[in-house]
Design an enzyme around this catalytic site. Structure first.
Site, PDB file in Angstrom:
ATOM      1  CB  CYS A   1      32.877  44.262  46.517  1.00  0.00           C
ATOM      2  SG  CYS A   1      33.260  44.922  44.819  1.00  0.00           S
TER       3      CYS A   1
ATOM      4  CG  HIS B   1      45.579  26.951  36.911  1.00  0.00           C
ATOM      5  ND1 HIS B   1      46.620  26.308  36.449  1.00  0.00           N
ATOM      6  CD2 HIS B   1      44.998  26.193  38.026  1.00  0.00           C
ATOM      7  CE1 HIS B   1      46.946  25.367  37.188  1.00  0.00           C
ATOM      8  NE2 HIS B   1      45.919  25.213  38.121  1.00  0.00           N
TER       9      HIS B   1
ATOM     10  CD  GLN C   1      47.431  21.868  34.193  1.00  0.00           C
ATOM     11  OE1 GLN C   1      48.022  21.327  33.119  1.00  0.00           O
ATOM     12  NE2 GLN C   1      47.837  21.432  35.318  1.00  0.00           N
ATOM     13  CG  ASN C   2      46.854  26.535  28.853  1.00  0.00           C
ATOM     14  OD1 ASN C   2      47.575  26.218  29.383  1.00  0.00           O
ATOM     15  ND2 ASN C   2      46.574  26.104  27.519  1.00  0.00           N
TER      16      ASN C   2
ATOM     17  CB  CYS D   1      33.860  48.489  46.968  1.00  0.00           C
ATOM     18  SG  CYS D   1      35.161  47.368  46.648  1.00  0.00           S
TER      19      CYS D   1
HETATM   20 ZN    ZN Z   1      35.066  46.227  44.697  1.00  0.00          ZN
END
Ligand code: ZN
Length: 286
Positions: free
Chosen positions: A133, A122, A104-105, A184
């Site tokens: 993007c 996570h 979970q770390n 982007c």
């Molecule tokens: Zn991007």
């Protein structure tokens, strides 16, 4: 170690020696590396509410403040080193005793300690994702860009949370310059699961299948407070798989576990040789 813990460690060592172990690790495993466990008994309570996905994506001011705190907090997270617990897990993996490693770390310390094939439920703070993007880039590169974009930013971190943000007054944060995606111009986000966001379904499915194929589910350093972790214990119990927990303090998994060791991980884990000989090793040192 008191005698009860010594006996519990010997029992767990026997189970590890049998192999077929899947590990579920939580914040308590990384506290010895200087990353506080805000839910555990040794952790200071989180002073601000955690960033939610909704706020991050919809509120540019909150996002700016997040990145300013996170930029400062990264120095601690990024400098953290694996501890004896991470190294013990990596050793069991090299010995062929693990069939899965789920965490979970978001600190990447299992890998830094020498382990591979980690299911990071996570995500990982060292990765950045573009929300527009989808490009994944290294945190180190972004940190370099943020430093260049904020030459005068010298606010001091007062404390640090496990997800890498720092407590600062909003006024100190509002002059911070956030940088966009290089490809982007889109919005960047650490590649971690925020509150209000769900863990990607394929990742959860992978973790469930690892648990179902195991002989023992070993929970390390998680109080299992949130269902995100507890559901794996519940699945193990349903499938008749043995559950062991090593955690400092009370855990919500206690009613379901076959063995609960309430002791510091830094003391217990190095004594788990995975050879079935822990009783001898531990007894000699007492
Ligand atoms: Zn991007």
């Amino acid at each position: 170690m008191d005698l009860q813990v010594v006996e519990q460690v010997a029992r767990l060592d026997g189970w590890i020696a049998e192999g077929g172990v899947v590990i579920l690790s939580g914040a308590g495993l990384s506290t010895d590396s200087g990353i506080p466990d805000y839910r555990g008994p040794s952790g200071s309570a989180r002073r601000s509410t955690p960033m939610t996905y909704q706020t991050f994506t919809s509120d540019p001011i909150a996002r700016r403040r997040y990145w300013a705190r996170s930029h400062l907090g990264w120095r601690t997270i990024g400098d953290a080193r694996p501890n004896d617990g991470h190294r013990a897990v990596a050793r069991w993996q090299r010995q062929g005793l693990l069939t899965g490693l789920i965490t979970q770390n978001v600190d990447g310390l299992h890998q830094a300690g020498g382990a591979g094939d980690v299911v990071e439920l996570h995500g990982n703070l060292a990765r950045i994702v573009c929300l527009d993007c989808g490009e994944l880039t290294a945190r180190a590169e972004l940190e370099h860009r943020l430093t260049e974009a904020n030459p005068g930013f010298s606010a001091v971190a007062a404390s640090i949370n496990p997800d890498g943000d720092v407590e600062l007054d909003d006024a100190e944060l509002d002059g911070f310059t956030v940088v966009p995606c290089r490809s982007c111009d889109g919005t960047l986000k650490p590649d971690v699961v925020y509150f209000g966001e769900t863990v990607p379904a394929d990742r959860v499915a992978t973790a469930f299948s690892l648990v179902e194929a195991a002989r023992t589910l070993l929970v390390l350093g998680s109080s299992l407070t949130v269902m995100s972790g507890r559901r794996f214990v519940l699945r193990a119990v349903r499938e008749g798989i043995r559950v062991a927990i090593v955690n400092r303090g009370v855990t919500r998994g206690e009613p379901y576990a076959d063995l609960v060791i309430d002791a510091p991980l830094g003391v217990v884990l190095p004594n788990l040789a995975g050879t079935g000989d822990a009783m001898v090793t531990v007894s000699k040192s007492n």
